[in-house]
Design an enzyme around this catalytic site. Structure first.
Site, mmCIF file in Angstrom:
data_model
loop_
_atom_site.group_PDB
_atom_site.id
_atom_site.type_symbol
_atom_site.label_atom_id
_atom_site.label_comp_id
_atom_site.label_asym_id
_atom_site.label_seq_id
_atom_site.Cartn_x
_atom_site.Cartn_y
_atom_site.Cartn_z
ATOM 1 N N GLY A 95 0.799 -1.284 -0.186
ATOM 2 C CA GLY A 95 -0.009 -0.069 0.050
ATOM 3 C C GLY A 95 0.968 1.152 -0.082
ATOM 4 N N CYS A 96 0.171 2.281 0.556
ATOM 5 C CA CYS A 96 0.978 3.502 0.385
ATOM 6 C C CYS A 96 2.326 3.473 1.341
ATOM 7 C CB CYS A 96 0.272 4.631 1.174
ATOM 8 S SG CYS A 96 0.999 6.174 1.634
ATOM 9 N N PHE A 97 3.500 3.748 0.725
ATOM 10 C CA PHE A 97 4.631 3.774 1.373
ATOM 11 C C PHE A 97 4.762 4.505 2.658
ATOM 12 C CE2 PHE A 97 6.475 6.291 -2.735
ATOM 13 C CZ PHE A 97 5.864 7.322 -2.145
ATOM 14 N N TRP A 98 4.223 5.437 3.014
ATOM 15 C CA TRP A 98 4.137 6.306 3.849
ATOM 16 C C TRP A 98 3.869 5.490 5.299
ATOM 17 C CZ3 TRP A 98 0.473 10.804 2.042
ATOM 18 C CH2 TRP A 98 1.077 11.508 1.099
#
Length: 183
Positions: free
Chosen positions: A9-12
Site C-alpha cells: 500500500g502507501c509507502f508512508w
C-alpha cells in the site's frame, strides 16, 4: 547490513512502522517492480508504470532477521486484496516482496505458506514475490513523511492505527523513540 524491499500500500504507512523497529538503520520510500525507468510519483500514481510504492529497509540481520521483518509486514497490511490497500486502489498499491537473493525468496515463500497453513487470513494471500531488478527512491517530500506530518489527518486516521497494531504485536521489537526526520 542487509536490505529488504517491501510494498504493502502507501509507502508512508510501511515506512513509519519500519523506522521504529530495532535493528533497522534506514528506510527509503520508493518505486520498484515495474519496467518504466526513473519513475516519479505522478507517473506511478497512474498505475501504468508497473511499479509499486515500496520501502527499502536497511537492517542489521544480527538484530532483526528477514523473517521477522516479514512478520511485521504481513501484520500491518492486508495481503489478500489485489491492487488495493483500504482506499488506495491500483497496481501501485499491491502487496509485493522484491527479493534480493534466493535466500530472501525462499524465506518469503515459506512465510506466506506458513500464514496460509495457519489460516491467518480469511482470503488467499496474493502478495507477489519477485526479484528486485531496480529500486528508484521517491522524491524528497515522500521521505520521512510521518515523522514530518504526524498531526495531519491522513497520518492520524491511516498510519497511527498501523503503528498501534505494530506496537501491540511487536512491542519487544519497537524502539521507544521514533527517529528524527532525515536520520
Amino acid at each position: 547490513m542487509a536490505t529488504a524491499t517491501l510494498g504493502g500500500g502507501c509507502f508512508w504507512c510501511i515506512e513509519a512502522v519500519f523506522q521504529r523497529l530495532d535493528g533497522v538503520h534506514s528506510v527509503t520510500s520508493g518505486y520498484a517492480g515495474g519496467d518504466t525507468p526513473n519513475p516519479d510519483y505522478r507517473s506511478v500514481c497512474t498505475g501504468r508504470t508497473g511499479h509499486a510504492e515500496v520501502v527499502q529497509v536497511d537492517y542489521d540481520p544480527a538484530i532483526i532477521d528477514f523473517d521477522t521483518l516479514l512478520a511485521v509486514f504481513f501484520a500491518i497490511h492486508d495481503p489478500t486484496t489485489p491492487n488495493r490497500q483500504g482506499a488506495d486502489v491500483g497496481p501501485q498499491y499491491r502487496s509485493i516482496v522484491l527479493y534480493a537473493d534466493d535466500a530472501q525468496r525462499r524465506t518469503a515463500e515459506a512465510h506466506i505458506q506458513r500464514l496460509t497453513d495457519e489460516g491467518a487470513f480469511r482470503a488467499p494471500i496474493v502478495t507477489e514475490v519477485k526479484p528486485l531488478t531496480a529500486f528508484y527512491p521517491a522524491e524528497g517530500d515522500h521521505q520521512d513523511y510521518y515523522l514530518r506530518n504526524a498531526p495531519m489527518p491522513y497520518c492520524q486516521m491511516v498510519i497511527d492505527p498501523k503503528l498501534d497494531k505494530a506496537r501491540s504485536l511487536f512491542a519487544d521489537r519497537m524502539r521507544d523513540q521514533a527517529p528524527t526526520a532525515g536520520s
